[in-house]
Design an enzyme around this catalytic site. Structure first.
Site, PDB file in Angstrom:
ATOM      1  N   CYS A   2       0.845  -1.185   0.000  1.00  0.00           N
ATOM      2  CA  CYS A   2       0.000   0.000   0.000  1.00  0.00           C
ATOM      3  C   CYS A   2       0.881   1.236   0.000  1.00  0.00           C
ATOM      4  CB  CYS A   2      -0.944   0.088   1.192  1.00  0.00           C
ATOM      5  SG  CYS A   2      -2.067  -1.285   1.339  1.00  0.00           S
ATOM      6  N   TRP A  74      -2.855  -2.713  -1.627  1.00  0.00           N
ATOM      7  CA  TRP A  74      -2.594  -4.151  -1.797  1.00  0.00           C
ATOM      8  C   TRP A  74      -3.378  -4.810  -0.677  1.00  0.00           C
ATOM      9  CZ3 TRP A  74      -0.513  -8.243   1.004  1.00  0.00           C
ATOM     10  CH2 TRP A  74      -0.195  -9.381   0.267  1.00  0.00           C
ATOM     11  N   GLU A 480      15.365 -19.114  -8.753  1.00  0.00           N
ATOM     12  CA  GLU A 480      14.980 -17.767  -9.188  1.00  0.00           C
ATOM     13  C   GLU A 480      14.254 -17.817 -10.537  1.00  0.00           C
ATOM     14  OE1 GLU A 480      14.568 -14.897  -8.180  1.00  0.00           O
ATOM     15  OE2 GLU A 480      14.861 -13.484  -9.827  1.00  0.00           O
ATOM     16  N   GLU A 487       5.759 -15.857 -11.150  1.00  0.00           N
ATOM     17  CA  GLU A 487       5.333 -14.498 -10.780  1.00  0.00           C
ATOM     18  C   GLU A 487       4.596 -13.798 -11.918  1.00  0.00           C
ATOM     19  OE1 GLU A 487       8.209 -12.018  -7.840  1.00  0.00           O
ATOM     20  OE2 GLU A 487       9.201 -12.795  -9.607  1.00  0.00           O
ATOM     21  N   HIS A 503      15.334 -37.938  -6.759  1.00  0.00           N
ATOM     22  CA  HIS A 503      14.656 -38.153  -5.479  1.00  0.00           C
ATOM     23  C   HIS A 503      13.207 -37.678  -5.517  1.00  0.00           C
ATOM     24  CE1 HIS A 503      18.393 -39.450  -3.768  1.00  0.00           C
ATOM     25  NE2 HIS A 503      18.982 -38.343  -4.174  1.00  0.00           N
TER      26      HIS A 503
HETATM   27  C1  G6P Z   1       8.351  -8.985  -3.050  1.00  0.00           C
HETATM   28  C2  G6P Z   1       8.792  -8.713  -4.464  1.00  0.00           C
HETATM   29  C3  G6P Z   1       9.996  -9.581  -4.816  1.00  0.00           C
HETATM   30  C4  G6P Z   1      11.104  -9.344  -3.806  1.00  0.00           C
HETATM   31  C5  G6P Z   1      10.642  -9.584  -2.370  1.00  0.00           C
HETATM   32  C6  G6P Z   1      11.653  -9.104  -1.358  1.00  0.00           C
HETATM   33  O1  G6P Z   1       7.813 -10.252  -2.954  1.00  0.00           O
HETATM   34  O2  G6P Z   1       7.748  -8.962  -5.375  1.00  0.00           O
HETATM   35  O3  G6P Z   1      10.452  -9.245  -6.106  1.00  0.00           O
HETATM   36  O4  G6P Z   1      12.170 -10.198  -4.100  1.00  0.00           O
HETATM   37  O5  G6P Z   1       9.440  -8.857  -2.118  1.00  0.00           O
HETATM   38  O6  G6P Z   1      11.732  -7.713  -1.427  1.00  0.00           O
HETATM   39  P1  G6P Z   1      12.977  -6.861  -1.003  1.00  0.00           P
HETATM   40  O7  G6P Z   1      12.570  -5.439  -1.247  1.00  0.00           O
HETATM   41  O8  G6P Z   1      13.214  -7.158   0.459  1.00  0.00           O
HETATM   42  O9  G6P Z   1      14.135  -7.283  -1.844  1.00  0.00           O
END
Ligand code: G6P
Length: 608
Positions: A2, A74, A480, A487, A503
């Site tokens: 938000c 959000w 990743e 995502e 496994h």
């Molecule tokens: C959210 C974002 C991700 C990010 C994560 C951690 O989930 O969508 O892309 O990796 O938060 O955020 P930060 O700002 O701590 O890297």
């Protein structure tokens, strides 16, 4: 999560509020709203969905007030409907909120008992009623807020305006960020300095527990005890330009293509290129030679950067590394060794679980270091030493350039620690540094795999599930890759350590499921090749991301080969990140998904 903004202006403020909200949309985008005071009376406009829906609404039904608050949401409590959109209001005030009020149920019951009627499913509405109740008891707005704040549990930021008070805006911060902007006869409040950048670069950050009273004349800060306090005014570096997409269709594409430049800039900040050595741009308040252990914690993509770094710190600095996702770490009651270092990794520097883990480590006597992209963030301000990433603002919700910059900083730290601990010879350090110097150029080459990736995206877009495999430093990259794909394309994807294939996940292999293998020419290539053969023998569809040598070694039929440049293997994750990101990007584009603002996600996660 938000975004909140508030403005006491010299003219109508709705347009400015929308502009600020545009810059905060990364924090959430499922609904938005504005309240202003017109002739002293509160007026609201709210809309479900993206901010543009609110902007359209305002064109048809403008707001003329000279003071107002705005919000981009959000959803945590209650569906993202117009009715649940902020600001929430009573006959006395309107409020916008970022975060969670944990005790909202008991407060709501108490207030219902006093005759308050609730119109939404949100936790925020209790704040509106709680302050209103205090005002009904005869308190003025300031005293009412001061009385209500201590009753709220959770992490939040708030901004209030009051019916009949055209020169008063109150902001409060407890665990979620809030910044005050100082203008000429105008005052601002916002979730970050970026939102306020078009209006002012004079910024004051609230400390945790602070609340602030804004009028056109300025700001008066109060701490959690209500005492008036001084808070430092800073010049914000946030760019006044609304970060644009350049020639790209999406921010994510722009940010992927920016990587050679921002990784180069970040490395230049940490390396003495002519001496072939790492030169940290800050003093370490501890001696790396005396460290007993490193603990790394982070969330999402930043966690995977930490996972790659674990391999580097262990190999280059011979330091044991413990790593966990922050949401687990913070509640594990983990014993922390004397003389240990906690490294937290975060693009935003505001992620609630990461921040809580940092605080836990401090309470447990650890040295603390953060790798962050926002130098004014809470995490940056609370840790002993900040190792900045110089990625610039990242707008796309799926992290790309922040990840490769995090990797670049962590690689430099691992080399510096290796040097300090005598674990790396001068020659070994110089070799690693020269390998790192080559990375931005190699990244640029890797990004040229675009054409092949676009083609691949058409077949991937038809898949129901995708498996990513990697070993060693490529294992976190497999994780990743799977995260990026799910995502933004919503295709189910899993990342696995290639050695774990037999496994369990091998049972999934058939002609339908693409298997993306990340396999640079490194000491574990032979092992990964065996796993590829296992996939191939079962009729699996292999997509290989590797250099030509590895392709030759693999000697299996592949459906596609994304050709990577030859390089020293240690830093392959920084370069191989590009095709992994592009695979997800093009697949989502082919599928017509909202790449920059995927459903249900937000960029900054300030709730746990
Ligand atoms: C959210 C974002 C991700 C990010 C994560 C951690 O989930 O969508 O892309 O990796 O938060 O955020 P930060 O700002 O701590 O890297």
């Amino acid at each position: 999560m938000c975004g909140i903004v508030g403005i006491i202006g010299g003219g109508p403020v709705a347009g400015q509020i929308v502009e600020a909200l545009k810059r905060l949309e990364y924090r959430g985008y499922d609904s938005a709203g504005i309240a202003t005071l017109e002739d002293g009376r509160l007026e609201r406009r709210r809309a479900q969905g993206k901010l543009r829906n609110l902007a359209e609404r305002l064109e048809k039904e403008p707001l003329a007030g000279h003071i107002g608050i705005g919000h981009t949401r959000w959803a945590t409590h209650g569906r993202p409907t117009e009715n649940n959109a902020h600001p929430h209001a009573s006959d006395k005030l309107a409020v916008v909120h970022n975060g969670i009020i944990e005790n909202f149920r008991e407060l709501r019951e108490e207030l219902r008992g006093k005759g308050h009627v609730f119109a939404t499913e949100t936790d925020t509405e209790v704040v509106a009623h709680l302050v209103t109740e205090e005002m009904r008891q005869g308190k003025g707005p300031q005293d009412a807020v001061a009385a209500a704040l201590p009753r709220l549990r959770g992490a939040f930021a708030l901004a209030f305006v009051f019916d009949g008070y055209p020169d008063l805006l109150i902001g409060a911060r407890q665990g979620a960020p809030l910044a005050v902007g100082h203008g000429e006869g105008e005052m601002y409040v916002g979730s970050d300095a970026l939102a306020l950048a078009p209006f002012t670069s004079e910024i004051t950050y609230l400390d945790d527990g602070d609340w602030v009273v804004l009028t056109r004349d300025g700001a008066v800060f109060h701490d959690a005890n209500g005492s008036i306090v001084k808070r430092t005014r800073l010049r914000s570096q946030a760019s006044a330009f609304l970060v644009d997409k350049g020639n790209h269709r999406h921010f994510m594409a722009k940010e992927i293509h920016e990587q050679p430049e921002v990784v180069g800039r970040t490395l230049a900040h940490y390396l003495d290129m002519s001496a072939g050595a790492v030169r940290l741009p800050f003093e370490l308040p501890f001696d790396p030679a005396k460290l007993s252990r490193i603990t790394i914690t982070a969330c999402g993509t930043a966690y995977y950067a930490g996972l790659v770094a674990k391999y580097w710190f262990e190999r280059f600095a011979r330091l044991p590394v413990e790593i966990d996702v922050a949401s687990e770490f913070r509640y594990r009651d983990a014993p922390m060794p004397e003389g240990g270092l906690m490294i937290v990794v975060s693009q935003s520097g505001e992620t609630a679980d990461t921040l809580a883990s940092l605080r836990y480590a401090k309470e447990n006597g650890q040295h603390t270091l953060s790798v962050v992209n926002v130098p004014t963030s809470t995490i940056a301000r609370e840790c002993d030493v900040v190792a900045p990433t110089l990625a610039g603002p990242e707008i796309g919700v799926a992290s790309t350039k922040a990840f490769t910059c995090q990797l670049s900083v962590l690689a430099c730290l691992a080399i510096a620690f290796g040097h300090a601990r005598g674990a790396l010879s001068r020659e070994a350090e110089a070799k690693l540094v020269s390998d790192l110097i080559a990375v931005p150029g190699l990244l640029a080459e890797a990004i040229k795999s675009t054409a092949a990736t676009e083609k691949l995206a058409h077949t991937l877009s038809k898949a129901r599930d995708v498996l990513y495999l990697g070993r060693g430093v490529s294992y976190p990259l497999a994780l990743e890759g799977a995260l990026k794909l799910k995502e933004i394309s919503y295709i189910h994807a899993e990342g696995y350590a290639a050695g774990e294939l037999k496994h369990g996940p091998i049972a999934l292999i058939d002609e339908a499921m693409p298997v993306i293998v990340i396999a640079p020419s490194d000491p574990v290539l032979e092992k990964t090749v065996s796993n590829m053969q296992e996939v191939s023998a079962r009729g699996g569809r292999i997509i290989l991301v590797s250099d030509n040598n590895a392709m030759h070694e693999a000697a299996v039929n592949v459906e596609a080969h994304l050709v990577m440049p030859d390089m020293a293997p240690d830093f392959a994750p920084i370069v191989y990140a590009a095709p992994i990101q592009l695979i997800a990007y093009y697949t989502a584009v082919v599928m017509g998904k909202d790449v920059d603002q995927p459903r249900n996600l937000a960029k900054s996660v300030t709730v746990e």
